[in-house]
Design a protein around this motif. Structure first.
Motif: not given
Length: 522
Positions: A384-393
């Motif tokens: 699978x393709x993944x990314x990690x990002x803090x969109x909820x801050x």
């Protein structure tokens, strides 16, 4: 004949496997036959005399007195408990394992990772970590036995791998002394006194191979013996004249098939003690006395001295005693295990949770979702393709997962803080705009342009969908439709497209072999 001496620990394995070809009434045939019928006749004037009675021996070994053993055991147990609590520190100075270096210390976490990276076939993820205490050499000083399972590239077809390792406190170090592995048709276990038994059944259950290795009181691993028990068609199949120093039953195939369970041939080969590099044989015949001469002639032609059943047992028992155990301790069962865990203080909890999810996803324990159904992407080549990002801050990143399925790119976002999916979409393109704090997704509908989500009260909730079908309109969070002008729609589309170029994440491909490595990059 004492079956436990001949077969060691494999009787339990045989019962557990319920292998086809197991013979009902076999034990009765062997145990209850008359002495005249079942006892074998020794061939006279053998070339090599085998001593079957235990010779009078003078014990010159350095025996540890009780108080010294108690002191050593207390120190060892303290070291083992520290290891269980902290996962520190293992050495490989007295036992060679692929990928491990001497004079180098490994934490339990490093041990499992190194094992995974150097094992063939490929291993993926460990689980069910357990420990028990055993007494190698029966000297009163305990050793630590750890057991754990790994999923691997063949797990889908053959099941997972179960490993056991013996650890001994030696010269103020925790030394790994031995390893056992069970997988598919191969069963290998370590008992409460450091005896490693393995067994294999072939010829539809008509032949059982077994072998035993043992760890002595000093933590040194020794090969001890191997055995086989054969009947019916297995006898001419195994003893076919391939080796000149073994009996050749190839000319008696019809007789062996006819006798079936009435004829058993036993062999033991020794790699330890006074019988090292020697073999012994015996057989058991129930009735059918007309075949006895033909059977013994086969052994006679190979210049093999046959032992009677009780003589055979005495030789096996003597070798066991030379190793320092009794028949009972040699054939003891497995110890009782207790679960424990790897201390991964260096890894943030959210990383560990996301790793677990990805492993479950790639092995079929979790499922991806589209608009209509859940589907599995599991398999040896799954990715699978993944990314990690803090969109909820909030300081804890979210995990973005993408999977190609039927020409669509399905997407899912997971949040560690509530261990749940916070957004599920058939997302062909999606991104988060940190300035407007809007999560955009193009969900692939033929008339849908995109969907905008707002983060409210700890969750992303749909704000609106933009559709073009006989004009433009918005589908609001309550599913009501609101027509808008073309200029209004173009302004929203322009904002969506410009943000997509600027904020779309670049995902990384992960598979079962690199999940932990990729997650450690974040």
């Amino acid at each position: 004949m004492k079956k436990k001496l001949l077969l060691g620990a494999i009787i339990c394995t045989l019962l557990a496997l319920n292998a086809c070809g197991n013979n009902d009434g076999k034990d009765e045939a062997v145990a209850e036959g008359s002495a005249e019928t079942n006892a074998t006749k020794s061939i006279s004037e053998p070339d090599n005399e085998i001593v079957t009675d235990k010779a009078e021996e003078t014990d010159t070994s350095d025996e540890t007195d009780d108080s010294t053993a108690d002191d050593e055991n207390a120190i060892s147990m303290e070291a083992y408990q520290k290891f269980i609590d902290s996962g520190e520190s293992l050495y490989f100075d007295i036992y060679d394992m692929e990928g491990f270096e001497k004079d180098k210390v490994y934490s339990l976490e490093e041990f499992l990772k190194t094992k995974k990276n150097n094992y063939d076939p490929v291993l993926y993820k460990y689980y069910d970590l357990e420990y028990a205490f055993i007494d190698c050499g029966d000297d009163g000083v305990k050793e630590l036995l750890i057991r754990y399972a790994f999923s691997g590239e063949m797990s889908e077809y053959e099941g997972d791998y179960v490993f056991e390792n013996v650890i001994k406190y030696v010269d103020e170090k925790l030394e790994v002394c031995a390893e056992a592995c069970s997988h598919y048709r191969y069963d290998e276990t370590i008992n409460g006194y450091g005896i490693i038994s393995d067994s294999f059944i072939d010829y539809a259950g008509a032949n059982i191979w077994s072998s035993e290795r043992g760890i002595d009181k000093n933590g040194v691993l020794h090969e001890i013996k191997s055995s086989s028990m054969s009947y019916a068609e297995a006898i001419p199949g195994i003893y076919s004249g391939y080796s000149s120093d073994e009996p050749d039953f190839s000319g008696l195939s019809d007789m062996c098939s006819e006798l079936g369970e009435d004829l058993y041939v036993y062999k033991a080969e020794f790699e330890y003690g006074s019988m090292k590099n020697q073999k012994i044989y015996t057989y058991e015949l129930s009735g059918n006395e007309q075949y006895r001469d033909a059977i013994e002639n086969v052994f006679n032609k190979a210049n093999i001295k046959l032992l009677q059943s009780d003589e055979y047992d005495k030789v096996v028992e003597r070798v066991i005693e030379e190793f320092g155990l009794t028949e009972e301790t040699f054939n003891a069962g497995e110890p009782e295990f207790t679960a424990f865990s790897v201390k991964e203080d260096s890894k943030e909890p959210w990383k560990a949770a996301y790793e677990d999810y990805l492993f479950d996803l790639l092995t079929g324990k979790e499922y991806m979702h589209d608009s209509y159904e859940a589907y599995s992407i599991a398999g040896p080549d799954a990715s699978v393709l993944i990314a990690v990002d803090d969109i909820t801050e909030d300081g804890i990143p979210e995990l973005w997962v993408y999977s190609s399925y039927d020409d669509y790119v399905e997407g899912i976002i997971l949040s560690y803080k509530d261990d749940s999916r916070i957004c599920v979409n058939d997302a062909m393109n999606w991104y988060y705009n940190p300035e407007s704090k809007v999560l955009y997704a193009h969900e692939g509908g033929y008339a849908e342009k995109f969907t905008a989500y707002k983060f409210e009260n700890g969750f992303f909730a749909k704000d609106y969908e933009l559709w073009q079908e006989d004009g433009y309109y918005l589908v609001k969070s309550d599913n009501t439709e609101e027509p808008i002008s073309e200029d209004q729609a173009n302004a929203l589309i322009s904002e969506f497209e410009s943000g997509k170029t600027q904020y779309t994440l670049q995902p990384i491909e992960v598979n079962l072999g690199n999940v932990d490595e990729i997650m450690n990059q974040f």
